[in-house]
Design an enzyme around this catalytic site. Structure first.
Site, PDB file in Angstrom:
ATOM      1  N   CYS A  68       1.010  -9.373  20.738  1.00 61.75           N
ATOM      2  CA  CYS A  68       0.276  -8.832  19.596  1.00 61.75           C
ATOM      3  C   CYS A  68       0.770  -9.440  18.284  1.00 61.75           C
ATOM      4  CB  CYS A  68       0.325  -7.141  19.448  1.00 61.75           C
ATOM      5  SG  CYS A  68      -0.474  -6.932  17.867  1.00 61.75           S
ATOM      6  N   CYS A  74      -4.157  -4.095  21.619  1.00 64.14           N
ATOM      7  CA  CYS A  74      -2.747  -3.530  21.280  1.00 64.14           C
ATOM      8  C   CYS A  74      -3.210  -1.990  20.925  1.00 64.14           C
ATOM      9  CB  CYS A  74      -2.418  -4.378  20.101  1.00 64.14           C
ATOM     10  SG  CYS A  74      -1.005  -3.218  19.100  1.00 64.14           S
ATOM     11  N   HIS A  76       0.942  -1.076  -0.082  1.00 64.01           N
ATOM     12  CA  HIS A  76       0.011   0.044   0.011  1.00 64.01           C
ATOM     13  C   HIS A  76       0.775   1.179  -0.154  1.00 64.01           C
ATOM     14  CE1 HIS A  76       0.932   0.440   4.117  1.00 64.01           C
ATOM     15  NE2 HIS A  76       0.361  -0.637   4.622  1.00 64.01           N
ATOM     16  N   HIS A 112       3.995   1.400   2.416  1.00 65.86           N
ATOM     17  CA  HIS A 112       5.217   1.041   2.130  1.00 65.86           C
ATOM     18  C   HIS A 112       5.862   1.623   0.821  1.00 65.86           C
ATOM     19  CE1 HIS A 112       2.295  -2.735   3.193  1.00 65.86           C
ATOM     20  NE2 HIS A 112       3.260  -2.470   4.147  1.00 65.86           N
ATOM     21  N   CYS A 117       1.737  -7.010  15.598  1.00 70.78           N
ATOM     22  CA  CYS A 117       3.235  -6.098  15.655  1.00 70.78           C
ATOM     23  C   CYS A 117       4.167  -7.196  15.773  1.00 70.78           C
ATOM     24  CB  CYS A 117       3.255  -5.528  17.117  1.00 70.78           C
ATOM     25  SG  CYS A 117       2.127  -3.985  17.240  1.00 70.78           S
ATOM     26  N   HIS A 136      -2.727  -1.777  16.606  1.00 71.94           N
ATOM     27  CA  HIS A 136      -3.834  -2.557  15.985  1.00 71.94           C
ATOM     28  C   HIS A 136      -5.096  -2.592  16.514  1.00 71.94           C
ATOM     29  CE1 HIS A 136       0.322  -4.233  14.373  1.00 71.94           C
ATOM     30  NE2 HIS A 136      -0.382  -4.251  13.471  1.00 71.94           N
ATOM     31  N   LYS A 175      -7.302   7.038   8.687  1.00 74.79           N
ATOM     32  CA  LYS A 175      -6.302   5.980   8.962  1.00 74.79           C
ATOM     33  C   LYS A 175      -6.606   5.019   7.858  1.00 74.79           C
ATOM     34  CE  LYS A 175      -4.374   2.969  12.464  1.00 74.79           C
ATOM     35  NZ  LYS A 175      -4.722   2.148  13.186  1.00 74.79           N
ATOM     36  N   LYS A 204      -8.317  -1.736   5.988  1.00 71.94           N
ATOM     37  CA  LYS A 204      -9.170  -2.502   4.931  1.00 71.94           C
ATOM     38  C   LYS A 204     -10.806  -2.437   5.257  1.00 71.94           C
ATOM     39  CE  LYS A 204      -6.711  -6.233   3.276  1.00 71.94           C
ATOM     40  NZ  LYS A 204      -6.537  -7.727   3.224  1.00 71.94           N
TER      41      LYS A 204
HETATM   42  N1  MSP Z   1       8.373  -6.416   8.785  1.00 74.94           N
HETATM   43  C1  MSP Z   1       8.384  -5.630   9.613  1.00 74.94           C
HETATM   44  C2  MSP Z   1       9.502  -4.503   9.461  1.00 74.94           C
HETATM   45  C3  MSP Z   1      10.809  -5.571   9.673  1.00 74.94           C
HETATM   46  S1  MSP Z   1      12.130  -4.774   9.422  1.00 74.94           S
HETATM   47  C4  MSP Z   1      13.279  -5.533   9.874  1.00 74.94           C
HETATM   48  C5  MSP Z   1       7.034  -4.572   9.186  1.00 74.94           C
HETATM   49  N2  MSP Z   1       6.403  -4.746   8.306  1.00 74.94           N
HETATM   50  S2  MSP Z   1       5.029  -3.850   7.661  1.00 74.94           S
HETATM   51  O1  MSP Z   1       4.891  -4.453   6.403  1.00 74.94           O
HETATM   52  O2  MSP Z   1       4.015  -3.945   8.619  1.00 74.94           O
HETATM   53  O3  MSP Z   1       5.619  -2.231   7.682  1.00 74.94           O
HETATM   54  C6  MSP Z   1       6.632  -1.797   7.055  1.00 74.94           C
HETATM   55  C7  MSP Z   1       6.612  -0.523   6.960  1.00 74.94           C
HETATM   56  O4  MSP Z   1       5.403   0.290   6.296  1.00 74.94           O
HETATM   57  C8  MSP Z   1       6.864   0.310   8.472  1.00 74.94           C
HETATM   58  O5  MSP Z   1       7.854   1.013   8.301  1.00 74.94           O
HETATM   59  C9  MSP Z   1       5.587   1.005   8.427  1.00 74.94           C
HETATM   60  O6  MSP Z   1       5.920   2.191   9.425  1.00 74.94           O
HETATM   61  C10 MSP Z   1       5.249   1.456   7.006  1.00 74.94           C
HETATM   62  N3  MSP Z   1       3.925   1.562   6.957  1.00 74.94           N
HETATM   63  C11 MSP Z   1       2.881   1.040   7.376  1.00 74.94           C
HETATM   64  N4  MSP Z   1       1.793   1.876   7.107  1.00 74.94           N
HETATM   65  C12 MSP Z   1       2.021   2.852   6.890  1.00 74.94           C
HETATM   66  C13 MSP Z   1       1.501   4.220   6.672  1.00 74.94           C
HETATM   67  N5  MSP Z   1       0.065   4.494   6.776  1.00 74.94           N
HETATM   68  N6  MSP Z   1       2.118   5.307   6.325  1.00 74.94           N
HETATM   69  C14 MSP Z   1       3.417   5.314   6.344  1.00 74.94           C
HETATM   70  N7  MSP Z   1       4.181   4.153   6.514  1.00 74.94           N
HETATM   71  C15 MSP Z   1       3.497   3.139   7.142  1.00 74.94           C
HETATM   72  O7  MSP Z   1       6.752  -3.637  10.300  1.00 74.94           O
END
Ligand code: MSP
Length: 660
Positions: free
Chosen positions: A127, A145, A19, A22, A130, A148, A302, A305
């Site tokens: 959690c 949590c 999304h 990421h 997380c 979440h 926020k 889904k």
């Molecule tokens: N797998 C772990 C990271 C391990 S690194 C050794 C993880 N994955 S995640 O897919 O849940 O999240 C990855 C990144 O996406 C995180 O840095 C998180 O902050 C970022 N984001 C998820 N949702 C976001 C937004 N809505 N806005 C900006 N970044 C966000 O955590």
């Protein structure tokens, strides 16, 4: 000699599709790597996928797939998303690869050899979202949590522990010696205070599920998914290894000038506390910086889904193109702060900055004046004969290039773009004031040549300065200037510093406009295609725009001046006991003594998110008491149906500066 530079994104959980959250991290890391490469540094940009853990195992089960089949299937959309977004990573790590597994086990053995691992019984809240244990203190009512908002699970099992408690002091010493280790500064303060409270040993293995790396010598246990995941940054380079065995590890870990991990603020603790402690224990070099960015909401909400606003990057790339989306990500939100992704703002920035700013500059000179009056060729000019106006623009270009470079180095992308846009605006103003269309009519070819050259060369500089953010558009721009695409080369610094790189006689090309303006009906159809509806506040604002204001609705300027609006810096922030809404802020409004302000914003901001921010206050409001505390002013904030946003300034102006 430019030294190697290593930049990473978090590795993404594959339980869902990519999304824009990421995409935001990945684009930022790509911008960093493209900038450093332009400067001639050998650069390695790593991204990848976090494929182990309970969360993934459960999702695979829901899909009735074996975990490996599930993660294999989920890897493709991530690869495609980064390709579509022009994110040119050098490495793409998957934690299910054999190389990674071996390196996780190697790390475990090194930590064990140091005497930092022991076996014990464990019971705590966990959690799954997380993939992390939670203390009672952290949980919300109903054992939820805080991130979440879902119930945590009680976990009781035999587990290996890491002696994290031994690293409280070494970590604090390390932070002290490396004051830039965590950015932004306010986040570093949070990390320091957390560590100062003393660290508890960390459970680093699980026996209740199988989807992970087996613990060496005790395969009943799998390695805790965060220990496994963090190791990706080293394993992707082939380490930890003896010298010469893993050339990438030698170059980009051992000898790197910079090892920068870009992460979201929610996973800072893992990177700034656990990761350095693991590395200290294993005797491996530590990264140089952890950069925690904020979170994006979508049109004020926020992303989730259940709300149906889970935004994949693909359709946005299709509608606007990768470069426009990258530009918007980097421009809209100060890196490090939370921000909002709004389709309307994207369109506004597109039309206002890209189409009317840069695109217009291009069209006016290349597609129009140069084409019609100079046979489309770069004219020859005598640099010694340039006028003051020309020299001023050249000075602007020098300042903008230096400032933008400084900001890119500090990962302040929005500032780098601000500096660059000062040059775009200055160049458009220069065209307005030199009026080349009149010079063309007057047949003053010498002056016309000077003006056109100055703008064309400015555009050449811009094609480099904007390359990290908009690589494709910059090469299109260069093609229109008759220049080859930019080819970053190790040890060659391509950042613009010498005026006059554009050769006279070069044939410019007029292809399609770089950033054609969208008119209202095009905007509407884009938004419709993307399924975006106006919020009630936007509808109200549009209705208000249509009803004409009557004379009586206006106030005199003097009335406005009665309100003393000032910029203030938040020094401290805390919740007011027993109040659901109030935060107590201590601010510096440039008066040599702090002011206390109470603001009803605690449902929208955590206190730590405000510390260090520049806000706008009404400084001459009569003090009043709320919950027994005096409020000496009012904080300004804007609100709509989706929430509330504190007003700020986009440059570091001095506290106490008046706003008018
Ligand atoms: N797998 C772990 C990271 C391990 S690194 C050794 C993880 N994955 S995640 O897919 O849940 O999240 C990855 C990144 O996406 C995180 O840095 C998180 O902050 C970022 N984001 C998820 N949702 C976001 C937004 N809505 N806005 C900006 N970044 C966000 O955590």
């Amino acid at each position: 000699m430019a030294r190697p530079y290593y930049v990473t994104t978090p590795i993404y959980y594959v339980n869902d599709r990519p999304h824009i959250g990421h995409a935001y991290s990945t684009v930022a890391a790509d911008v960093v790597s493209r900038y450093e490469r332009l400067r001639g540094k050998p650069t390695y940009f790593l991204t990848g996928l976090d494929e182990h853990g309970l969360k993934i195992e459960r999702r695979a089960k829901e899909e009735e797939l074996a975990p490996q089949d599930f993660v294999d299937r989920m890897a493709a959309p991530f690869r495609l998303a980064w390709e579509e977004l022009e994110c040119a990573h050098d490495g793409f790590i998957r934690t299910t690869s054999a190389q990674h597994r071996e390196n996780v086990q190697a790390l475990w053995k090194l930590m064990d050899a140091r005497g930092d691992i022991y076996l014990d019984d464990y019971e705590d809240w966990y959690c799954v979202g997380c993939e992390s244990f939670k203390t009672e203190k952290e949980l919300l009512e109903g054992n939820l949590c805080p991130i979440h908002q879902k119930p945590v699970e009680r976990i009781k099992e035999r587990s290996y522990f890491f002696r994290l408690s031994n690293y409280t002091k070494p970590l604090l010493d390390f932070y002290e010696a490396h004051p830039d280790f965590v950015q932004p500064e306010a986040r570093f303060n949070e990390v320091r205070s957390f560590v100062k409270e003393g660290l508890r040993d960390l459970s680093i293995s699980r026996t209740s599920f199988r989807w992970g790396v087996p613990v060496p010598e005790d395969p009943e246990h799998v390695v805790y998914v965060w220990l496994d995941a963090l190791m990706n940054y080293v394993s992707a380079l082939g380490g930890p290894a003896e010298e010469g065995e893993a050339p990438l590890y030698d170059e980009f870990w051992q000898s790197s000038e910079a090892i920068k991990h870009i992460v979201g603020k929610d996973i800072l603790r893992f990177h700034a506390i656990y990761w350095p402690a693991f590395l200290m224990s294993a005797g491996i070099r530590l990264p140089t910086q952890i950069w925690a960015h904020g979170w994006l909401t979508v049109n004020g909400e926020k992303m989730s889904k259940s709300l149906g606003n889970f935004l994949p990057p693909g359709p946005l790339v299709e509608a606007f193109g990768a470069d426009v989306l990258r530009y918007y990500f980097m421009r809209e939100v100060g890196f490090g702060q939370d921000g909002d992704f709004s389709h309307r703002n994207l369109l506004n920035r597109y039309n206002g900055e890209l189409a009317n700013g840069l695109g217009n500059l291009m069209n006016r000179i290349v597609a129009s004046i140069v084409k019609k009056n100079l046979e489309g060729r770069v004219p020859e000019v005598d640099f010694d004969a340039l006028s003051d106006a020309d020299r001023q623009l050249i000075d602007k270009a020098n300042v903008a290039a230096q400032e933008a470079a400084k900001h890119f180095e500090a990962l302040a992308f929005h500032r780098a773009l601000d500096s660059t846009w000062e040059l775009v605006s200055a160049a458009n103003k220069y065209v307005d004031s030199t009026e080349p269309w009149k010079l063309a009519k007057q047949d003053d070819k010498t002056r016309l040549a000077e003006v056109c050259y100055t703008v064309l060369e400015t555009l050449r500089w811009l094609s480099i300065m904007l390359f990290p953010v908009m690589p494709k558009k910059c090469n299109e721009l260069r093609a229109q200037l008759g220049m080859p695409p930019l080819l970053p080369t190790e040890q060659v610094d391509l950042w613009p510093s010498a005026w006059g790189g554009l050769r006279p006689g070069t044939q410019t090309q007029t292809a399609t406009p770089l950033f054609p303006r969208f008119d209202e009906s095009q905007e509407r159809s884009i938004l419709e295609r993307l399924g975006v509806e106006d919020t009630p506040t936007q509808k109200k604002a549009a209705a208000m725009k249509e009803t004409k204001q009557s004379e009586n609705d206006f106030i005199e300027f003097d009335d406005f001046l009665k309100v003393d609006l000032r910029v203030a810096v938040v020094k401290e922030a805390e919740r007011v006991e027993k109040s659901k809404k109030l935060l107590k802020l201590i601010v510096d409004a440039g008066e040599g003594r702090p002011r206390q302000i109470l603001a009803g914003i605690s449902e929208h901001y955590a206190p730590e998110d405000l510390v260090g921010r520049r806000v706008v206050i009404v400084a001459n409001l009569k003090p009043r008491k709320l919950m027994g505390l005096e409020s000496q002013g009012m904080l300004l904030a804007a609100s709509d149906d989706t929430g509330l946003s504190v007003l700020g300034v986009d440059k570091d102006v001095e506290p106490g500066s008046p706003a008018k």
